[in-house]
Design a protein around this motif. Structure first.
Motif, PDB file in Angstrom:
ATOM      1  N   ALA A  55      58.760 -11.462  19.697  1.00 43.36           N
ATOM      2  CA  ALA A  55      58.116 -11.710  18.409  1.00 43.36           C
ATOM      3  C   ALA A  55      58.846 -12.801  17.639  1.00 43.36           C
ATOM      4  O   ALA A  55      58.423 -13.190  16.557  1.00 43.36           O
ATOM      5  N   SER A 138      53.947  -1.758  18.009  1.00 39.92           N
ATOM      6  CA  SER A 138      53.214  -2.536  17.010  1.00 39.92           C
ATOM      7  C   SER A 138      53.477  -2.003  15.601  1.00 39.92           C
ATOM      8  O   SER A 138      53.560  -2.769  14.638  1.00 39.92           O
ATOM      9  N   GLU A 139      53.616  -0.670  15.464  1.00 44.75           N
ATOM     10  CA  GLU A 139      53.914  -0.106  14.151  1.00 44.75           C
ATOM     11  C   GLU A 139      55.326  -0.456  13.716  1.00 44.75           C
ATOM     12  O   GLU A 139      55.556  -0.804  12.549  1.00 44.75           O
ATOM     13  N   ALA A 142      55.317  -4.039  12.579  1.00 48.70           N
ATOM     14  CA  ALA A 142      54.665  -4.174  11.270  1.00 48.70           C
ATOM     15  C   ALA A 142      55.600  -3.707  10.155  1.00 48.70           C
ATOM     16  O   ALA A 142      55.665  -4.309   9.077  1.00 48.70           O
ATOM     17  N   TYR A 193      44.242 -10.140  14.596  1.00 46.51           N
ATOM     18  CA  TYR A 193      45.475 -10.097  15.396  1.00 46.51           C
ATOM     19  C   TYR A 193      45.745 -11.447  16.047  1.00 46.51           C
ATOM     20  O   TYR A 193      46.874 -11.936  16.042  1.00 46.51           O
ATOM     21  N   ASN A 197      48.794 -14.275  15.045  1.00 44.81           N
ATOM     22  CA  ASN A 197      49.694 -14.757  16.102  1.00 44.81           C
ATOM     23  C   ASN A 197      49.253 -16.116  16.616  1.00 44.81           C
ATOM     24  O   ASN A 197      49.483 -16.450  17.780  1.00 44.81           O
ATOM     25  N   VAL A 202      49.457 -13.725  23.416  1.00 45.93           N
ATOM     26  CA  VAL A 202      49.541 -12.264  23.296  1.00 45.93           C
ATOM     27  C   VAL A 202      48.946 -11.638  24.553  1.00 45.93           C
ATOM     28  O   VAL A 202      47.889 -12.044  25.021  1.00 45.93           O
ATOM     29  N   MET A 206      49.616  -5.950  24.465  1.00 41.36           N
ATOM     30  CA  MET A 206      49.860  -6.100  23.035  1.00 41.36           C
ATOM     31  C   MET A 206      48.573  -5.915  22.244  1.00 41.36           C
ATOM     32  O   MET A 206      48.556  -5.257  21.195  1.00 41.36           O
ATOM     33  N   GLU A 209      47.498  -2.169  22.253  1.00 44.14           N
ATOM     34  CA  GLU A 209      48.333  -1.327  21.397  1.00 44.14           C
ATOM     35  C   GLU A 209      48.072  -1.604  19.930  1.00 44.14           C
ATOM     36  O   GLU A 209      48.036  -0.693  19.108  1.00 44.14           O
ATOM     37  N   HIS A 210      47.864  -2.874  19.583  1.00 46.25           N
ATOM     38  CA  HIS A 210      47.697  -3.217  18.181  1.00 46.25           C
ATOM     39  C   HIS A 210      46.276  -2.970  17.679  1.00 46.25           C
ATOM     40  O   HIS A 210      46.078  -2.403  16.611  1.00 46.25           O
ATOM     41  N   ASN A 213      45.225   0.726  19.320  1.00 47.82           N
ATOM     42  CA  ASN A 213      46.250   1.726  19.001  1.00 47.82           C
ATOM     43  C   ASN A 213      46.439   2.762  20.094  1.00 47.82           C
ATOM     44  O   ASN A 213      46.674   3.931  19.840  1.00 47.82           O
TER      45      ASN A 213
END
Length: 257
Positions: A55, A138-139, A142, A193, A197, A202, A206, A209-210, A213
């Protein structure tokens, strides 16, 4: 003892715990930020370190509380991620000592303890946020960004723009070349998303998951199908094309003009 992780030296079972496995371009703004991770579980540490580095963050890792305290006292960090249960010195004591030494580095506490009392105790010790295990990377990412924004006073944007493409995050309105584009809620989440980015590759993992979820399932084609739909709406009638497939790596949204 400070740890350096080399993926090729790790067993397959461990490397598979990491969400990311490819070199990616850094997220704008993260390239100058340095984080401290204090975590004794090597699998979790490897997972977090890889994700944060990809990241765009520089990451230092300590495997016990004493080393973590030493590093936090002697090096400037933009934020720290500290596990509760650590050898030699537990995480809450580590944080309390930092605060007594007037070290105000923002701290996210990682813990398997979920009770309200444990959360309160963690925050009262000097922690700024509390995340329970297991967690989605991802959480965590964030929360890191949010913590740094609060610490630096940076304002959250309400509008994303890449070339002539724009997304109003409040109204959920998408425009390209002055023309409004109708998207479904999931498509807006996917576009957001990609735009956050922009210029960075990505992976499907990724995105899953983002945006969805949940963990990536190798046999599913949900990401490919949604990317295809998004291309139809975002790129088909416009130039230059913004959504690009990077074979074997993932997708990137960028403006070549």
């Amino acid at each position: 003892m400070y740890d350096v992780f080399i993926a090729d030296e790790l067993p397959d079972a461990l490397t598979k715990t990491s969400v990311y496995s490819i070199a990616l371009k850094i997220t704008p703004g993260a390239e100058h930020m340095r984080l401290l991770l204090v975590e004794d579980d090597l699998k979790i540490a490897f997972f977090i370190t890889n994700g944060l580095k990809e990241a765009g963050f520089a990451v230092d890792h300590a495997q016990d509380g004493e080393d973590g305290l030493h590093m936090a006292l002697h090096e400037p960090y933009d934020a720290a991620i500290i596990d509760c249960m650590l050898p030699k010195l537990d995480g809450l004591t580590l944080i309390s000592r930092l605060r007594r030494q007037r070290v105000n580095t923002p701290v996210i506490i990682l813990s398997a303890r979920r009770s309200v009392e444990d959360r309160i105790k963690g925050l009262e010790s000097g922690g700024d946020d509390y995340l329970t295990k297991p967690f989605a990377f991802s959480e965590l990412l964030a929360r890191v960004y949010a913590l740094i924004r609060r610490a630096t006073g940076a304002k959250e944007t309400t509008r994303l723009e890449v070339g002539d493409l724009s997304l109003d995050l409040i109204k959920k309105e998408v425009m390209r070349g002055g023309k409004r584009i109708e998207l479904q809620p999931r498509e807006i989440s996917l576009l957001e998303y990609l735009m956050r980015n922009a210029g960075r590759v990505v992976s499907k993992t990724m995105i899953m998951e983002h945006v969805w979820n949940y963990d990536f399932v190798p046999m599913t084609n949900v990401v490919e199908s949604r990317i295809c739909i998004l291309r139809e709406k975002i790129d088909k009638d416009f130039d230059p094309k913004l959504i690009h497939t990077i074979r074997g790596a993932g997708y990137v949204l960028k403006d070549h003009s």
